[in-house]
Design a protein around this motif. Structure first.
Motif, PDB file in Angstrom:
ATOM      1  N   ASP A 109       0.801  -1.229   0.000  1.00  0.00           N
ATOM      2  CA  ASP A 109       0.000   0.000   0.000  1.00  0.00           C
ATOM      3  C   ASP A 109       0.833   1.277   0.000  1.00  0.00           C
ATOM      4  O   ASP A 109       0.382   2.299  -0.490  1.00  0.00           O
ATOM      5  N   TYR A 110       2.027   1.239   0.575  1.00  0.00           N
ATOM      6  CA  TYR A 110       2.691   2.523   0.828  1.00  0.00           C
ATOM      7  C   TYR A 110       4.057   2.716   0.172  1.00  0.00           C
ATOM      8  O   TYR A 110       4.569   3.834   0.164  1.00  0.00           O
ATOM      9  N   HIS A 111       4.678   1.651  -0.367  1.00  0.00           N
ATOM     10  CA  HIS A 111       5.991   1.878  -0.983  1.00  0.00           C
ATOM     11  C   HIS A 111       5.898   2.856  -2.147  1.00  0.00           C
ATOM     12  O   HIS A 111       6.754   3.703  -2.331  1.00  0.00           O
ATOM     13  N   LYS A 112       4.826   2.735  -2.914  1.00  0.00           N
ATOM     14  CA  LYS A 112       4.680   3.630  -4.058  1.00  0.00           C
ATOM     15  C   LYS A 112       4.366   5.060  -3.620  1.00  0.00           C
ATOM     16  O   LYS A 112       4.675   6.021  -4.320  1.00  0.00           O
ATOM     17  N   VAL A 113       3.718   5.186  -2.455  1.00  0.00           N
ATOM     18  CA  VAL A 113       3.436   6.520  -1.922  1.00  0.00           C
ATOM     19  C   VAL A 113       4.750   7.204  -1.549  1.00  0.00           C
ATOM     20  O   VAL A 113       4.966   8.385  -1.819  1.00  0.00           O
ATOM     21  N   LEU A 114       5.639   6.436  -0.930  1.00  0.00           N
ATOM     22  CA  LEU A 114       6.917   6.995  -0.489  1.00  0.00           C
ATOM     23  C   LEU A 114       7.835   7.294  -1.657  1.00  0.00           C
ATOM     24  O   LEU A 114       8.581   8.265  -1.643  1.00  0.00           O
ATOM     25  N   ASP A 115       7.813   6.411  -2.634  1.00  0.00           N
ATOM     26  CA  ASP A 115       8.702   6.601  -3.771  1.00  0.00           C
ATOM     27  C   ASP A 115       8.007   6.108  -5.041  1.00  0.00           C
ATOM     28  O   ASP A 115       8.015   4.912  -5.348  1.00  0.00           O
ATOM     29  N   PRO A 116       7.393   7.032  -5.786  1.00  0.00           N
ATOM     30  CA  PRO A 116       6.631   6.629  -6.976  1.00  0.00           C
ATOM     31  C   PRO A 116       7.503   5.955  -8.041  1.00  0.00           C
ATOM     32  O   PRO A 116       6.983   5.284  -8.926  1.00  0.00           O
ATOM     33  N   GLU A 117       8.807   6.115  -7.926  1.00  0.00           N
ATOM     34  CA  GLU A 117       9.712   5.525  -8.922  1.00  0.00           C
ATOM     35  C   GLU A 117       9.832   3.998  -8.793  1.00  0.00           C
ATOM     36  O   GLU A 117      10.120   3.327  -9.765  1.00  0.00           O
ATOM     37  N   VAL A 118       9.666   3.482  -7.562  1.00  0.00           N
ATOM     38  CA  VAL A 118       9.946   2.063  -7.360  1.00  0.00           C
ATOM     39  C   VAL A 118       8.789   1.192  -7.823  1.00  0.00           C
ATOM     40  O   VAL A 118       7.648   1.629  -7.885  1.00  0.00           O
ATOM     41  N   ASP A 119       9.106  -0.044  -8.127  1.00  0.00           N
ATOM     42  CA  ASP A 119       8.101  -0.994  -8.555  1.00  0.00           C
ATOM     43  C   ASP A 119       8.356  -2.303  -7.811  1.00  0.00           C
ATOM     44  O   ASP A 119       9.018  -3.203  -8.328  1.00  0.00           O
ATOM     45  N   PRO A 120       7.845  -2.405  -6.572  1.00  0.00           N
ATOM     46  CA  PRO A 120       8.149  -3.605  -5.791  1.00  0.00           C
ATOM     47  C   PRO A 120       7.492  -4.846  -6.386  1.00  0.00           C
ATOM     48  O   PRO A 120       6.403  -4.751  -6.947  1.00  0.00           O
ATOM     49  N   PRO A 121       8.138  -6.007  -6.295  1.00  0.00           N
ATOM     50  CA  PRO A 121       7.529  -7.243  -6.798  1.00  0.00           C
ATOM     51  C   PRO A 121       6.339  -7.627  -5.923  1.00  0.00           C
ATOM     52  O   PRO A 121       6.170  -7.076  -4.848  1.00  0.00           O
ATOM     53  N   PRO A 122       5.503  -8.571  -6.392  1.00  0.00           N
ATOM     54  CA  PRO A 122       4.349  -8.967  -5.577  1.00  0.00           C
ATOM     55  C   PRO A 122       4.778  -9.599  -4.248  1.00  0.00           C
ATOM     56  O   PRO A 122       5.557 -10.558  -4.247  1.00  0.00           O
TER      57      PRO A 122
END
Ligand code: SF4
Lengths: 485, 234
Positions: free
Chosen positions: B85-98
């Motif tokens: 829910d929040y990794h993309k909020v903190l850093d829109p550049e990252v694309d964490p795996p599932p």
């Protein structure tokens, strides 16, 4: 400036909560009241097959309205004016109080009756009117209990939720006489008797009143119709009997069109009192000759709302329809009650609204977003899907950033050191080895008991396991080798 | 299937047995477990406490450490929720795996509910708030537990009420946390269970710490450890 968004002198949440938690009567009242209302809400929201779609519709309507709030408000002003009402704009609490006081003065009256209203509580209207020699009588039963008891509201829908009937009897017997018709000497604590005493006391006020002050649950911009939703009918008395009606409404309450009520009149009663429909829905459009008040004023209140609108994440809090479902499901509110929040807006919605209305520079307000475990029960319950946990963590960041100065606080130092350690596997490995040694030094029987320093309050009530002698990563390395890095 | 394990900094340090149980369980089911050594922390504590600036580098590190994996498993509902829910909020550049919480991986991805476990104890299950309301794991953990042989699974009253941990909440609002903990412990004790289980060791450390301080005789075990247990285990 009289302003009740936060109550001056209330300590930060943790301290205020400590006092509340020690009040066993309060704990019992809250447990019973919130438990009952939770079950009722679940029953009536569960029976609608399209409940989730209704919530989505409510959320979408609110967000869309907020995006064009300025134009809806101008449309509302035009419609109300055309229907015979007068619209006033108030930038803050002081201005709103001044407008209302002048309007009452112009009627020559020294008394007003009031419909339960959050907006007038927020601006401290009763106190401001009292300073000008005008008595404001609360007519909602629970508000009456709060007013007679010289107390603060502790719930947005049931302001006297912290009182039980024995306490209410004492308040009625002690104070009703000072405000008007006294309670009978033989008053019992039976709900029926208490209600009858309140009815007789209030009836006298309704029949005498020439001016009423209300809040509003909504106002439709297309027709200029303003509405109040309530359970007792006392509100309707105030809205229909007096000659002059003054309504104070937060600017976020406007809806684009009358038809939008279809959604909110379903969402609100089911979420708030757990009823399919609320007993009284009063609506009026300007003035009507020979029917109801002949003079109608609508005061549109900003008081921090425009600033809140400027926060992209925080603005969703303005979509709140004040149903109080989030309070009733909140595990923190259930235990501390509303007074600990030090604001007219308690509970989860208060924790996200109050700091936005008054700003996070205020120490007490800044403590509110931290008064949550982020358990998410509020978000699940909210009929307009306000993501309260998201706003809470957002406001925590604002509160932390507000405090960042040239000299870091002890907490900031700890958090910075922790971030250094936790962002590097190598440093984490080091810390784990030190932690395991340190933990073993202070442990007894494999458990760590009471600790001094910042972990004192944690360890006062809980044992802590000793950090493992071999961390997982050390075990993996020893048994499986390097792995991908 | 090749699955990367995100152990979480907390389990890594305090509860390595939970990680070992995940490895043992997944290998027993015929899967390959990787442990990318570059992993550290997901940043949840910092993010939830308002220290976003400090949390952001951890987000980048996470994405780097787990880049390219088809599935990442973690024995923590709240850390899984943080990434999702929040990794993309903190850093829109990252694309964490599932990233999957353990019960999600087992039931949704691997399609198993009976993992061949044996655990002859009276157990009650506490659904942690983040697995319940952020991840929506629903009754997946219970499905897995019901299939465990020998288990006497009893329902926890008011199970969905928060236990009062809330990370730094337990320190900042210690009194309120205590009050919530007291109710949770009362409900746990009313079940007569010997073991309280959950999908998150942080909540378990909080509840278990209280149960231990009061010498209640009720222990705590992470869900993974029950699912990994087999006949013949000590
Ligand atoms: S935030 Fe949502 S649940 Fe809480 S009072 Fe407002 S509308 Fe109701």
């Amino acid at each position: 400036m009289p302003d009740n968004v936060t109550w001056l002198g209330t300590p930060a949440f943790p301290e205020a909560a400590r006092t509340a938690l020690g009040n066993n009567q309060l704990r019992t009242n809250l447990r019973k009241a919130t438990g009952t209302i939770r079950d009722k809400r679940l029953a009536v929201t569960g029976e609608l097959a399209d409940w989730e779609q209704l919530r989505d519709a409510g959320a979408a309507l609110k967000l869309r309205t907020l995006r064009h709030l300025d134009s809806h408000l101008v449309r509302l002003e035009e419609a109300v004016t055309k229907a015979g009402g007068t619209v006033h704009w108030a930038a803050d609490a002081a201005e709103a109080n001044r407008i209302v006081t002048e309007l009452v003065r112009a009627t020559g009256q020294t008394e007003v009756v009031k419909v339960k209203s959050m907006a007038t509580a927020e601006i401290g209207l009763n106190e401001a009117l009292a300073e000008s020699g005008i008595s404001a009588y609360e007519t909602d039963l629970a508000e009456l209990i709060v007013q007679l008891g010289d107390d603060r509201p502790s719930h947005i829908l049931v302001p006297a939720i912290h009182r039980n009937r024995a306490e209410i009897r004492e308040i009625f017997r002690g104070a009703m006489g000072e405000w008007g018709r006294a309670a009978p000497d033989d008053l019992t604590d039976e709900p029926r008797d208490l209600a009858e005493a309140a009815r007789l006391h209030l009836r006298e006020k309704f029949l005498r009143a020439k001016v009423a002050v209300s809040g509003a649950n909504f106002a439709a911009a297309d027709t200029g119709t303003v509405g109040v939703v309530e359970s007792e009918g006392n509100g309707r008395m105030c809205l229909t009997l007096p000659e002059t009606l003054i309504t104070v409404m937060g600017i976020e309450k406007v809806l684009p069109s009358f038809a939008d009520l279809e959604v909110f009149l379903q969402l609100l009663p089911r979420s708030s009192t757990g009823e399919r429909m609320n007993p009284y829905t009063s609506m009026w459009t300007g003035t009507t000759e020979g029917d109801g008040p002949s003079d109608f004023h609508l005061v549109l209140l900003d008081n921090g709302r425009t600033a809140t609108l400027g926060d992209e994440v925080g603005r969703q809090a303005l979509g709140c329809i004040r149903c109080s479902a989030c309070l009733n499901v909140c595990p923190v509110y259930e235990r501390t009650g509303g007074h600990a929040y030090g604001s007219v807006y308690p509970g989860p919605i208060g924790a996200v609204l109050t700091p936005q209305l008054v700003g996070v520079a205020d120490k007490q307000a800044a403590s509110l977003p931290f008064a949550s475990t982020l358990c998410g029960a509020c978000y699940d319950a909210c009929p307009v899907k306000i993501n309260i946990p998201e706003v809470l963590v957002h406001l925590r960041a604002r509160a932390v950033d507000e405090k960042r100065g040239p000299v870091p606080s002890p907490e900031t130092l700890v958090m910075k050191a922790a971030a250094m350690t936790l962002s590097s596997p190598r440093r984490l490995g080091w810390a784990q080895r030190f932690g395991a040694i340190g933990g073993r030094l202070v442990s007894r029987g494999g458990r760590i008991g009471r600790l001094p320093g910042p972990l004192k309050r944690w360890s006062d009530t809980r044992d802590t396991p000793v950090p493992a002698r071999e961390s997982f990563r050390a075990w993996w390395q020893r048994t499986r080798g390097e792995g991908r890095s | 299937m090749r699955i990367a394990l995100f152990i979480t900094c907390f389990n890594d340090t305090m509860f390595p047995d939970t990680g070992k149980a995940v490895v043992r369980l997944l290998e027993r089911l015929g899967h390959t477990v990787d442990f990318p050594a570059g992993q550290a922390c997901c940043g949840q504590m910092h993010f939830n406490t308002g220290y976003r600036r400090e949390a952001k580098p951890m987000v980048g590190r996470f994405a780097e450490a787990f880049a390219g994996y088809e599935a990442v498993v973690t024995p923590s509902g709240s850390c899984a929720g943080m990434v999702r829910d929040y990794h993309k909020v903190l850093d829109p550049e990252v694309d964490p795996p599932p990233v999957y919480e353990l019960s999600e991986l087992l039931v949704d991805v691997l399609g198993v509910t009976d993992v061949g476990a044996y655990f002859p104890h009276r157990v009650t299950y506490h659904p942690t708030c983040h697995s319940l309301r952020m991840l929506r794991v629903g009754d997946k953990p219970l499905k897995l537990l019901r299939a465990v042989r020998g288990i006497d699974l009893v329902e926890l009253p008011a199970a969905e009420s928060c236990c009062g941990f809330g990370g730094t909440f337990a320190l900042k609002n210690a009194d309120t946390s205590d009050a919530m903990l007291a109710d949770k412990m009362r409900h746990v004790q009313s079940t007569g269970a010997e073991v309280l289980t959950a999908g998150d060791n942080s909540c378990l450390m909080h509840i278990g710490g209280g149960l231990s301080r009061l010498r209640t005789g009720v222990g705590t075990r992470h869900l993974a450890e029950i699912l990994a247990a087999q006949e013949g285990d000590a």
